[in-house]
Design a protein around this motif. Structure first.
Motif, PDB file in Angstrom:
ATOM      1  N   ILE A  47      79.544 -25.859-145.792  1.00  0.00           N
ATOM      2  CA  ILE A  47      80.004 -25.238-147.037  1.00  0.00           C
ATOM      3  C   ILE A  47      78.897 -24.381-147.639  1.00  0.00           C
ATOM      4  O   ILE A  47      79.141 -23.253-148.083  1.00  0.00           O
ATOM      5  CB  ILE A  47      80.488 -26.302-148.036  1.00  0.00           C
ATOM      6  CG1 ILE A  47      81.769 -26.961-147.519  1.00  0.00           C
ATOM      7  CG2 ILE A  47      80.710 -25.695-149.424  1.00  0.00           C
ATOM      8  CD1 ILE A  47      82.168 -28.205-148.281  1.00  0.00           C
ATOM      9  N   GLN A  48      77.675 -24.898-147.631  1.00  0.00           N
ATOM     10  CA  GLN A  48      76.542 -24.129-148.160  1.00  0.00           C
ATOM     11  C   GLN A  48      76.350 -22.840-147.379  1.00  0.00           C
ATOM     12  O   GLN A  48      76.091 -21.783-147.956  1.00  0.00           O
ATOM     13  CB  GLN A  48      75.258 -24.966-148.112  1.00  0.00           C
ATOM     14  CG  GLN A  48      74.062 -24.286-148.758  1.00  0.00           C
ATOM     15  CD  GLN A  48      74.228 -24.119-150.257  1.00  0.00           C
ATOM     16  OE1 GLN A  48      74.567 -25.071-150.915  1.00  0.00           O
ATOM     17  NE2 GLN A  48      74.000 -22.940-150.773  1.00  0.00           N
ATOM     18  N   GLU A  49      76.512 -22.901-146.054  1.00  0.00           N
ATOM     19  CA  GLU A  49      76.402 -21.687-145.244  1.00  0.00           C
ATOM     20  C   GLU A  49      77.460 -20.660-145.639  1.00  0.00           C
ATOM     21  O   GLU A  49      77.168 -19.468-145.714  1.00  0.00           O
ATOM     22  CB  GLU A  49      76.534 -22.021-143.757  1.00  0.00           C
ATOM     23  CG  GLU A  49      75.263 -22.550-143.139  1.00  0.00           C
ATOM     24  CD  GLU A  49      75.384 -22.677-141.628  1.00  0.00           C
ATOM     25  OE1 GLU A  49      76.516 -22.728-141.091  1.00  0.00           O
ATOM     26  OE2 GLU A  49      74.329 -22.725-140.987  1.00  0.00           O
ATOM     27  N   ALA A  50      78.681 -21.127-145.882  1.00  0.00           N
ATOM     28  CA  ALA A  50      79.755 -20.212-146.290  1.00  0.00           C
ATOM     29  C   ALA A  50      79.438 -19.587-147.640  1.00  0.00           C
ATOM     30  O   ALA A  50      79.667 -18.389-147.855  1.00  0.00           O
ATOM     31  CB  ALA A  50      81.090 -20.954-146.339  1.00  0.00           C
ATOM     32  N   LEU A  51      78.911 -20.373-148.556  1.00  0.00           N
ATOM     33  CA  LEU A  51      78.574 -19.852-149.887  1.00  0.00           C
ATOM     34  C   LEU A  51      77.437 -18.842-149.832  1.00  0.00           C
ATOM     35  O   LEU A  51      77.394 -17.892-150.621  1.00  0.00           O
ATOM     36  CB  LEU A  51      78.209 -21.005-150.831  1.00  0.00           C
ATOM     37  CG  LEU A  51      79.360 -21.916-151.231  1.00  0.00           C
ATOM     38  CD1 LEU A  51      78.835 -23.124-151.985  1.00  0.00           C
ATOM     39  CD2 LEU A  51      80.381 -21.158-152.065  1.00  0.00           C
ATOM     40  N   PRO A  59      86.291  -8.843-153.411  1.00  0.00           N
ATOM     41  CA  PRO A  59      86.483  -9.056-154.853  1.00  0.00           C
ATOM     42  C   PRO A  59      87.109 -10.401-155.231  1.00  0.00           C
ATOM     43  O   PRO A  59      86.717 -11.001-156.218  1.00  0.00           O
ATOM     44  CB  PRO A  59      87.386  -7.897-155.267  1.00  0.00           C
ATOM     45  CG  PRO A  59      87.152  -6.841-154.248  1.00  0.00           C
ATOM     46  CD  PRO A  59      86.853  -7.574-152.961  1.00  0.00           C
ATOM     47  N   GLY A  60      88.061 -10.886-154.474  1.00  0.00           N
ATOM     48  CA  GLY A  60      88.723 -12.147-154.809  1.00  0.00           C
ATOM     49  C   GLY A  60      88.100 -13.353-154.132  1.00  0.00           C
ATOM     50  O   GLY A  60      88.609 -14.465-154.251  1.00  0.00           O
ATOM     51  N   CYS A  61      87.015 -13.144-153.403  1.00  0.00           N
ATOM     52  CA  CYS A  61      86.326 -14.209-152.651  1.00  0.00           C
ATOM     53  C   CYS A  61      87.251 -14.878-151.631  1.00  0.00           C
ATOM     54  O   CYS A  61      87.033 -16.024-151.246  1.00  0.00           O
ATOM     55  CB  CYS A  61      85.728 -15.244-153.587  1.00  0.00           C
ATOM     56  SG  CYS A  61      84.339 -14.611-154.533  1.00  0.00           S
ATOM     57  N   PHE A  62      88.285 -14.166-151.168  1.00  0.00           N
ATOM     58  CA  PHE A  62      89.218 -14.727-150.210  1.00  0.00           C
ATOM     59  C   PHE A  62      88.503 -15.190-148.950  1.00  0.00           C
ATOM     60  O   PHE A  62      88.741 -16.304-148.468  1.00  0.00           O
ATOM     61  CB  PHE A  62      90.299 -13.697-149.839  1.00  0.00           C
ATOM     62  CG  PHE A  62      91.223 -14.159-148.767  1.00  0.00           C
ATOM     63  CD1 PHE A  62      92.294 -14.992-149.068  1.00  0.00           C
ATOM     64  CD2 PHE A  62      91.026 -13.781-147.449  1.00  0.00           C
ATOM     65  CE1 PHE A  62      93.151 -15.435-148.072  1.00  0.00           C
ATOM     66  CE2 PHE A  62      91.880 -14.217-146.450  1.00  0.00           C
ATOM     67  CZ  PHE A  62      92.941 -15.044-146.762  1.00  0.00           C
ATOM     68  N   TYR A  63      87.626 -14.355-148.394  1.00  0.00           N
ATOM     69  CA  TYR A  63      86.943 -14.703-147.142  1.00  0.00           C
ATOM     70  C   TYR A  63      86.009 -15.892-147.327  1.00  0.00           C
ATOM     71  O   TYR A  63      85.879 -16.748-146.455  1.00  0.00           O
ATOM     72  CB  TYR A  63      86.187 -13.499-146.592  1.00  0.00           C
ATOM     73  CG  TYR A  63      87.103 -12.343-146.265  1.00  0.00           C
ATOM     74  CD1 TYR A  63      88.128 -12.483-145.333  1.00  0.00           C
ATOM     75  CD2 TYR A  63      86.963 -11.127-146.904  1.00  0.00           C
ATOM     76  CE1 TYR A  63      88.979 -11.440-145.039  1.00  0.00           C
ATOM     77  CE2 TYR A  63      87.805 -10.062-146.623  1.00  0.00           C
ATOM     78  CZ  TYR A  63      88.815 -10.225-145.692  1.00  0.00           C
ATOM     79  OH  TYR A  63      89.656  -9.188-145.417  1.00  0.00           O
ATOM     80  N   ARG A  64      85.350 -15.942-148.461  1.00  0.00           N
ATOM     81  CA  ARG A  64      84.434 -17.053-148.728  1.00  0.00           C
ATOM     82  C   ARG A  64      85.224 -18.364-148.879  1.00  0.00           C
ATOM     83  O   ARG A  64      84.852 -19.398-148.342  1.00  0.00           O
ATOM     84  CB  ARG A  64      83.615 -16.771-149.984  1.00  0.00           C
ATOM     85  CG  ARG A  64      82.415 -17.669-150.135  1.00  0.00           C
ATOM     86  CD  ARG A  64      81.544 -17.234-151.299  1.00  0.00           C
ATOM     87  NE  ARG A  64      81.122 -15.857-151.262  1.00  0.00           N
ATOM     88  CZ  ARG A  64      80.044 -15.397-150.622  1.00  0.00           C
ATOM     89  NH1 ARG A  64      79.288 -16.235-149.962  1.00  0.00           N
ATOM     90  NH2 ARG A  64      79.726 -14.127-150.650  1.00  0.00           N
ATOM     91  N   ILE A  65      86.339 -18.302-149.600  1.00  0.00           N
ATOM     92  CA  ILE A  65      87.176 -19.494-149.771  1.00  0.00           C
ATOM     93  C   ILE A  65      87.743 -19.933-148.428  1.00  0.00           C
ATOM     94  O   ILE A  65      87.763 -21.121-148.105  1.00  0.00           O
ATOM     95  CB  ILE A  65      88.296 -19.225-150.800  1.00  0.00           C
ATOM     96  CG1 ILE A  65      87.688 -19.043-152.189  1.00  0.00           C
ATOM     97  CG2 ILE A  65      89.323 -20.350-150.793  1.00  0.00           C
ATOM     98  CD1 ILE A  65      88.641 -18.478-153.224  1.00  0.00           C
ATOM     99  N   LEU A  69      87.212 -23.539-146.632  1.00  0.00           N
ATOM    100  CA  LEU A  69      88.326 -24.365-146.149  1.00  0.00           C
ATOM    101  C   LEU A  69      88.205 -24.624-144.651  1.00  0.00           C
ATOM    102  O   LEU A  69      88.467 -25.741-144.182  1.00  0.00           O
ATOM    103  CB  LEU A  69      89.660 -23.705-146.483  1.00  0.00           C
ATOM    104  CG  LEU A  69      90.039 -23.733-147.959  1.00  0.00           C
ATOM    105  CD1 LEU A  69      91.228 -22.828-148.221  1.00  0.00           C
ATOM    106  CD2 LEU A  69      90.320 -25.154-148.414  1.00  0.00           C
ATOM    107  N   ASP A  70      87.770 -23.630-143.888  1.00  0.00           N
ATOM    108  CA  ASP A  70      87.556 -23.819-142.456  1.00  0.00           C
ATOM    109  C   ASP A  70      86.463 -24.852-142.200  1.00  0.00           C
ATOM    110  O   ASP A  70      86.580 -25.689-141.299  1.00  0.00           O
ATOM    111  CB  ASP A  70      87.186 -22.498-141.776  1.00  0.00           C
ATOM    112  CG  ASP A  70      88.361 -21.549-141.645  1.00  0.00           C
ATOM    113  OD1 ASP A  70      89.524 -21.999-141.761  1.00  0.00           O
ATOM    114  OD2 ASP A  70      88.105 -20.338-141.429  1.00  0.00           O
TER     115      ASP A  70
END
Length: 84
Positions: A47-51, A59-65, A69-70
């Motif tokens: 999760i930290q790596e994704a953040l 803009p909506g942080c879709f890829y980060r979210i 989740l992945d």
């Protein structure tokens, strides 16, 4: 009778709590606790790596979210919201 996802999660939690209460009485408890802690640390690391991944910027942080989740799903934690 079909078990709904929320019911399944609640039953899994209840069964897990019961199993854990019995395992605490056994020597195997420490091994299980260490394995669970290791798995939890792996999930937090992912999760930290994704953040911290600057390539996941929209803009909506879709890829980060999605990456978070992945990471959760790859560590055995499911979400009803990740259904795409």
């Amino acid at each position: 009778m079909e078990i709904l996802p929320a019911e399944h999660e609640i039953m899994a939690y209840a069964i897990g709590a019961l199993v854990l209460s019995h395992l605490k009485e056994d020597e195997v408890w420490r091994e299980i606790l260490l394995a669970a802690e290791s798995k939890a640390m792996k999930a937090l690391h992912d999760i930290q790596e994704a953040l911290d991944d600057d390539t996941l910027d929209d803009p909506g942080c879709f890829y980060r979210i999605e990456a978070i989740l992945d990471a959760l799903e790859s560590n055995g934690i499911t979400s009803l919201r990740h259904d795409w």
